[in-house]
Design a protein around this motif. Structure first.
Motif, PDB file in Angstrom:
ATOM      1  N   LEU B 115       8.983 -19.701  11.813  1.00  0.00           N
ATOM      2  CA  LEU B 115       8.893 -20.302  10.463  1.00  0.00           C
ATOM      3  C   LEU B 115       8.232 -19.051   9.900  1.00  0.00           C
ATOM      4  O   LEU B 115       8.817 -18.781   8.413  1.00  0.00           O
ATOM      5  CB  LEU B 115       7.704 -21.481  10.846  1.00  0.00           C
ATOM      6  CG  LEU B 115       8.177 -22.522  11.219  1.00  0.00           C
ATOM      7  CD1 LEU B 115       7.133 -23.488  11.404  1.00  0.00           C
ATOM      8  CD2 LEU B 115       9.061 -23.274  10.484  1.00  0.00           C
ATOM      9  N   GLY B 116       7.531 -18.206  10.295  1.00  0.00           N
ATOM     10  CA  GLY B 116       7.008 -17.219   9.664  1.00  0.00           C
ATOM     11  C   GLY B 116       7.801 -16.166   9.210  1.00  0.00           C
ATOM     12  O   GLY B 116       7.752 -15.788   7.901  1.00  0.00           O
ATOM     13  N   LEU B 118      11.108 -16.567   8.445  1.00  0.00           N
ATOM     14  CA  LEU B 118      11.822 -17.104   7.475  1.00  0.00           C
ATOM     15  C   LEU B 118      11.163 -17.064   6.212  1.00  0.00           C
ATOM     16  O   LEU B 118      11.808 -16.895   5.240  1.00  0.00           O
ATOM     17  CB  LEU B 118      12.179 -18.677   7.992  1.00  0.00           C
ATOM     18  CG  LEU B 118      13.615 -18.974   8.587  1.00  0.00           C
ATOM     19  CD1 LEU B 118      13.748 -20.635   8.883  1.00  0.00           C
ATOM     20  CD2 LEU B 118      14.626 -18.392   7.984  1.00  0.00           C
ATOM     21  N   ALA B 119      10.176 -17.478   6.044  1.00  0.00           N
ATOM     22  CA  ALA B 119       9.054 -17.575   5.119  1.00  0.00           C
ATOM     23  C   ALA B 119       8.852 -16.278   4.425  1.00  0.00           C
ATOM     24  O   ALA B 119       9.131 -15.882   3.222  1.00  0.00           O
ATOM     25  CB  ALA B 119       7.851 -18.228   5.202  1.00  0.00           C
ATOM     26  N   GLY B 122      12.200 -15.134   2.464  1.00  0.00           N
ATOM     27  CA  GLY B 122      12.067 -15.549   1.097  1.00  0.00           C
ATOM     28  C   GLY B 122      11.048 -15.279   0.262  1.00  0.00           C
ATOM     29  O   GLY B 122      11.229 -14.716  -0.862  1.00  0.00           O
ATOM     30  N   LEU B 123      10.005 -14.934   0.746  1.00  0.00           N
ATOM     31  CA  LEU B 123       8.826 -14.464  -0.008  1.00  0.00           C
ATOM     32  C   LEU B 123       9.040 -13.008  -0.627  1.00  0.00           C
ATOM     33  O   LEU B 123       8.412 -12.633  -1.827  1.00  0.00           O
ATOM     34  CB  LEU B 123       7.419 -14.419   0.650  1.00  0.00           C
ATOM     35  CG  LEU B 123       6.544 -15.805   0.711  1.00  0.00           C
ATOM     36  CD1 LEU B 123       5.489 -15.623   1.929  1.00  0.00           C
ATOM     37  CD2 LEU B 123       6.086 -16.212  -0.443  1.00  0.00           C
ATOM     38  N   ARG B 125      11.980 -11.693  -1.239  1.00  0.00           N
ATOM     39  CA  ARG B 125      12.823 -11.614  -2.530  1.00  0.00           C
ATOM     40  C   ARG B 125      12.467 -11.811  -3.916  1.00  0.00           C
ATOM     41  O   ARG B 125      11.197 -12.183  -3.860  1.00  0.00           O
ATOM     42  CB  ARG B 125      13.952 -13.034  -2.411  1.00  0.00           C
ATOM     43  CG  ARG B 125      14.685 -13.039  -1.115  1.00  0.00           C
ATOM     44  CD  ARG B 125      15.699 -13.942  -1.180  1.00  0.00           C
ATOM     45  NE  ARG B 125      16.276 -13.843   0.185  1.00  0.00           N
ATOM     46  CZ  ARG B 125      17.728 -14.637   0.028  1.00  0.00           C
ATOM     47  NH1 ARG B 125      18.174 -15.214  -0.913  1.00  0.00           N
ATOM     48  NH2 ARG B 125      18.154 -14.630   1.399  1.00  0.00           N
ATOM     49  N   MET B 128      11.506 -14.924  -6.099  1.00  0.00           N
ATOM     50  CA  MET B 128      10.878 -16.153  -5.357  1.00  0.00           C
ATOM     51  C   MET B 128       9.747 -16.781  -6.445  1.00  0.00           C
ATOM     52  O   MET B 128       9.173 -15.971  -6.923  1.00  0.00           O
ATOM     53  CB  MET B 128       9.932 -15.472  -4.079  1.00  0.00           C
ATOM     54  CG  MET B 128       9.132 -16.429  -3.520  1.00  0.00           C
ATOM     55  SD  MET B 128      10.139 -17.924  -2.756  1.00  0.00           S
ATOM     56  CE  MET B 128       8.893 -19.173  -2.746  1.00  0.00           C
ATOM     57  N   ILE B 134       1.908 -19.267  -3.312  1.00  0.00           N
ATOM     58  CA  ILE B 134       2.354 -19.633  -2.047  1.00  0.00           C
ATOM     59  C   ILE B 134       1.960 -19.064  -0.969  1.00  0.00           C
ATOM     60  O   ILE B 134       1.430 -19.382   0.128  1.00  0.00           O
ATOM     61  CB  ILE B 134       3.809 -19.898  -2.040  1.00  0.00           C
ATOM     62  CG1 ILE B 134       4.212 -21.052  -2.894  1.00  0.00           C
ATOM     63  CG2 ILE B 134       4.399 -19.943  -0.652  1.00  0.00           C
ATOM     64  CD1 ILE B 134       5.750 -21.147  -3.151  1.00  0.00           C
ATOM     65  N   MET B 135       1.871 -17.592  -1.157  1.00  0.00           N
ATOM     66  CA  MET B 135       1.357 -16.624  -0.341  1.00  0.00           C
ATOM     67  C   MET B 135      -0.173 -16.856   0.026  1.00  0.00           C
ATOM     68  O   MET B 135      -0.720 -16.928   1.162  1.00  0.00           O
ATOM     69  CB  MET B 135       1.353 -15.175  -0.924  1.00  0.00           C
ATOM     70  CG  MET B 135       1.174 -13.823  -0.236  1.00  0.00           C
ATOM     71  SD  MET B 135       2.373 -13.574   0.955  1.00  0.00           S
ATOM     72  CE  MET B 135       2.117 -12.101   2.059  1.00  0.00           C
ATOM     73  N   LEU B 138      -0.234 -19.541   2.424  1.00  0.00           N
ATOM     74  CA  LEU B 138       0.232 -19.204   3.851  1.00  0.00           C
ATOM     75  C   LEU B 138      -0.828 -18.315   4.461  1.00  0.00           C
ATOM     76  O   LEU B 138      -0.883 -18.327   5.872  1.00  0.00           O
ATOM     77  CB  LEU B 138       1.522 -18.775   3.812  1.00  0.00           C
ATOM     78  CG  LEU B 138       2.521 -19.532   3.126  1.00  0.00           C
ATOM     79  CD1 LEU B 138       3.879 -18.975   3.052  1.00  0.00           C
ATOM     80  CD2 LEU B 138       2.739 -20.818   3.876  1.00  0.00           C
ATOM     81  N   ILE B 192       0.218 -18.024  11.958  1.00  0.00           N
ATOM     82  CA  ILE B 192       1.154 -17.865  11.024  1.00  0.00           C
ATOM     83  C   ILE B 192       0.638 -16.694  10.097  1.00  0.00           C
ATOM     84  O   ILE B 192       1.617 -15.697   9.622  1.00  0.00           O
ATOM     85  CB  ILE B 192       1.493 -19.168  10.414  1.00  0.00           C
ATOM     86  CG1 ILE B 192       2.620 -19.910  11.117  1.00  0.00           C
ATOM     87  CG2 ILE B 192       1.967 -18.808   8.792  1.00  0.00           C
ATOM     88  CD1 ILE B 192       2.747 -21.262  10.943  1.00  0.00           C
ATOM     89  N   ILE B 196       3.208 -13.580   8.671  1.00  0.00           N
ATOM     90  CA  ILE B 196       3.619 -13.367   7.461  1.00  0.00           C
ATOM     91  C   ILE B 196       3.312 -11.856   6.896  1.00  0.00           C
ATOM     92  O   ILE B 196       3.967 -11.178   6.135  1.00  0.00           O
ATOM     93  CB  ILE B 196       2.767 -14.379   6.452  1.00  0.00           C
ATOM     94  CG1 ILE B 196       3.151 -15.737   6.899  1.00  0.00           C
ATOM     95  CG2 ILE B 196       3.021 -14.083   4.953  1.00  0.00           C
ATOM     96  CD1 ILE B 196       4.120 -16.311   6.096  1.00  0.00           C
ATOM     97  N   ILE B 197       2.008 -11.626   7.287  1.00  0.00           N
ATOM     98  CA  ILE B 197       1.501 -10.070   6.695  1.00  0.00           C
ATOM     99  C   ILE B 197       2.362  -9.097   7.674  1.00  0.00           C
ATOM    100  O   ILE B 197       2.816  -8.046   6.663  1.00  0.00           O
ATOM    101  CB  ILE B 197      -0.082 -10.008   7.231  1.00  0.00           C
ATOM    102  CG1 ILE B 197      -0.935 -11.063   6.278  1.00  0.00           C
ATOM    103  CG2 ILE B 197      -0.530  -8.664   6.952  1.00  0.00           C
ATOM    104  CD1 ILE B 197      -2.264 -11.103   6.554  1.00  0.00           C
TER     105      ILE B 197
END
Lengths: 433, 316
Positions: B115-116, B118-119, B122-123, B125, B128, B134-135, B138, B192, B196-197
């Motif tokens: 999941l991370g 994928l996100a 997206g983040l 781009r 976005m 959103i960041m 998350l 997560i 993300i980071i």
């Protein structure tokens, strides 16, 4: 379209579309501007769709559960749901009305019904939160009235226990007769309501929460300051050494960072206890006598030492990443213009490290304020933080509304700090390792 | 950092004092971790160096605490051969805890990394929307105090369907608390932010024109992702996954609140051990965990170097 021929872009677009009309169009004849908007919207949607699964996941497993938990801080229907008639009487009468015969009848009916439904414990527990020591009043009365009760209710209830006549009890029951209440927030600020409903401070020896909040913030500030004092020279050394050697020393910072929290806490317990290594060394050195071994654990000292050690890498890493980017020629220029090394440091070097210092200090402070494991293991009672009190209410006293109220206050503080951190540093600039 | 030749005597003194101070701080960082290693070989049930240990008398050292990790909780510690090992595998508390930690760690890492990543794609781009907000959401599981997260999860996992009753439904569903799934989901949530980071950090240096080049050569988005993007961001993904795994492997608070007796993990077993019957067996576990973290640290460092090499960033 007189000057269309002068605009090379327009010329290309019109030739590409093969249509000589006024609007710029795409190859299949749609207006270019609209096509552009649409393709941008599609790109935005695609980016958002990539994030969506995780966002839903975090909302379901994290954000909503916390919100749901926090509602318990102001919503508790333990009394109102099980004592409907007396709750209705409270709703109809003014605050401060002494209980009349209707009130006693309602109370007796509710007590009998609640005792038969075996929910009297829940009711007593709810009242006990606001007026300690009353749970047994409800449960013992419940045992005696199970199965029914004869009028006159007032006299009979007072005969069972004369505490039923206490005006403070009636005031507390009035507070609890609606499921929505601010009392848990009042309690978490060491306030309570007297029999008239006025807010006042609790007695001095019962003021624990304000002390605990104050201690949490004070210890976190001390720990942040200590990590700064210890972390700054290290970060500076790592940033100025040649890469090969600083990489080697970096391992000494990263190893604690990657080592289990429990391992590090255990090590400090081993080192700091009275028969532990540090005391042994001090005795061996003759600093202290064999009988005056220092108590360095199960108190604030233990919490401060262990948490400083655990959070130190979180200060060093942001400081280091900022210090690496500082150009050493500025300091050299200051020196060449006659500044002493102290002035050059203070006026030229230090101001440039402030972004890293801000990031590190915020991070350490935020993490310290919410710490649970380390204070629970090495803090004893004087090194306990607010997290430990929340856990105590969750698993010990089972006063979940109180735990939620304390958690709400702590969360509020952390979110404010997080917001400041985001403003100062930006969460997307957070780096690990 | 070298001292210039024109430095005054005072500056020299200051310089060496500074180096000595740094050495002391490094000692403060490392000593607590190193000191438990010899202590875990203590023959006596003490947490301090005995006289025999200090004299390097082999009698003072023993591996009894390591073997007690295997036998603690076994039905028949006296058994020999194959029966001993199968008993340890099935019953010994620390072995069971290790198994649970690994199962929960691996599963939650897979969820968090999938999941991370994928996100993060997206983040990173440019188009976005609401990126910053959103960041912030998350990343928040890392920032919100663990006790608050665990408390929220405690209620949620005890009755995960309670939310649906708010919209008028009355569904029947079981408790997630006390199940492997519950602990795995909780640990995935906590891991997560790290994924993300690290992955967004890798994507910052990612050259988007490579994707366009692949597309212009006729690759469809899937081929582009697997042949161009993925190999380049893989080091970031793997180190994010390692972070997530370590988070899960080291997590106590959520486990204390939502796990049942079947989901005993290593940290929870340590927590119980420290609070109840503290014995040097804890130090043996701690030593094994230190060795484990050294291995992880090495892996992450190698990955970082590889990532920099692939992306053409020369290590400074």
């Amino acid at each position: 379209m007189a000057n269309a021929a002068l605009d090379p872009h327009a010329a290309i677009a019109t030739t590409a579309s093969g249509v000589g009309s006024g609007l710029l169009t795409t190859e299949d004849g749609k207006p270019l501007a609209r096509a552009l908007v649409r393709s941008q919207r599609r790109a935005r949607k695609r980016a958002f769709l990539l994030v969506l699964p995780l966002l839903v996941f975090i909302l379901v497993t994290f954000v909503v559960p916390i919100g749901q938990m926090l509602t318990r801080s102001f919503h508790n229907d333990g009394f109102s749901a099980n004592m409907p008639q007396v709750s209705a009487w409270f709703a109809e009468t003014e605050r401060g009305t002494p209980p009349d015969e209707a009130a006693w009848t309602a109370l007796a009916t509710d007590l009998v019904a609640s005792a038969d439904a075996r929910s009297i414990g829940v009711v007593g527990t709810r009242i006990n939160y606001d007026m300690p020591g009353t749970r047994s009043l409800f449960t013992s009365t419940g045992r005696q009235v199970r199965g029914g009760m004869e009028p006159p209710y007032q006299a009979n209830l007072l005969e069972i226990n004369e505490d039923w006549g206490d005006p403070r009890l009636w005031s507390v029951m009035r507070e609890a007769s609606t499921p929505l209440t601010a009392n848990f927030y009042l309690a978490s600020m060491d306030r309570t309501r007297d029999e008239t409903g006025a807010i006042q401070q609790v007695e001095e020896q019962q003021r624990i929460y304000a002390t605990l909040f104050w201690r949490t913030f004070w210890l976190s500030a001390v720990i942040t300051a200590l990590t700064f004092i210890l972390g700054f020279p290290i970060a500076h050394l790592l940033a100025t050494l040649p890469m090969r050697r600083s990489n080697l020393l970096m391992i000494l910072v990263l190893l604690p960072f990657w080592t289990s929290l429990l391992v590090r806490t255990t090590s400090w317990m081993v080192l700091l206890q009275q028969q532990g290594v540090v005391n042994d060394i001090l005795v061996w050195l003759g600093v202290i006598g064999g009988s005056q071994r220092l108590q360095m654990i199960y108190n604030q000292t233990g919490t401060i030492i262990a948490m400083t050690h655990i959070l130190l890498p979180f200060m060093i890493l942001p400081l280091y990443s900022v210090m690496r980017t500082i150009n050493p020629t500025y300091v050299r220029a200051a020196r060449s213009l006659g500044a002493t090394s102290w002035t050059a440091f203070r006026r030229v070097y230090f101001p440039q490290t402030l972004p890293g210092l801000g990031a590190g200090a915020m991070l350490v402070f935020i993490l310290a304020v919410g710490y649970y494991i380390t204070p629970a293991l090495v803090g004893g009672s004087s090194g306990m933080l607010i997290s430990n009190m929340i856990a105590q209410h969750m698993t010990g006293t089972l006063n979940w509304s109180m735990a939620a109220a304390l958690a709400a206050l702590l969360l509020g503080a952390v979110l404010v700090l997080y917001w400041v951190y985001d403003r100062l540093v930006g969460v997307d600039n957070l780096k690990l390792g | 950092m070298a001292l210039p030749s024109y430095a005054s005597p005072l500056e020299r003194v200051w310089h060496y004092a500074y180096l000595a101070g740094c050495a002391a701080i490094f000692f403060f960082l490392i000593a607590p971790i190193v000191v438990i290693i010899p202590l875990s070989f203590n023959a006596e049930p003490y947490f301090t160096f005995t006289d025999r240990m200090l004299e390097f008398d082999p009698e003072g050292y023993s591996t009894r605490w390591y073997s007690s990790l295997l036998t603690f909780g076994m039905q028949d510690p006296e058994a020999t051969g194959w029966a001993f090992w199968s008993d340890a595998w099935a019953n010994a508390n620390w072995v069971k805890a290790a198994k649970n930690s690994i199962i929960i760690g691996v599963c939650s890492t897979i969820v968090a990394t999938g999941l991370g990543t994928l996100a993060a794609l997206g983040l990173s781009r440019p188009e976005m929307p609401y990126r910053r907000a959103i960041m912030a959401i998350l990343i928040s599981p890392m920032i919100v105090p663990l006790i608050i997260t665990a408390t929220g999860m405690f209620f949620f996992y005890s009755n995960p369907c309670e939310l649906l009753t708010l919209v008028g439904l009355d569904p029947q569903c079981g408790r997630l608390a006390g199940s492997y799934l519950g602990v795995i989901l909780a640990h995935a949530t906590l891991g997560i932010p790290f994924v993300i980071i690290t992955v967004t950090a890798t994507l910052v240096g990612f050259d988007q024109s490579l994707n366009r080049a692949a597309a212009s050569l006729g690759a469809n988005p899937r081929t582009t992702f697997f042949k161009v993007t993925m190999p380049l961001i893989l080091p970031g993904v793997v180190s994010g996954a390692l972070f997530a795994f370590v988070t899960s492997f080291d997590e106590v608070v959520a486990v204390l609140f939502i796990a049942g007796p079947d989901q005993q993990t290593i940290p929870r077993q340590m927590w119980n051990g420290i609070r109840e019957q503290i014995s040097p067996a804890i130090l043996a576990v701690a030593t094994l965990l230190v060795i484990f973290s050294i291995a992880l640290l090495t892996t992450v460092e190698l990955l970082r170097r590889r990532s920099e090499r692939i992306r053409g960033v020369t290590p400074r």
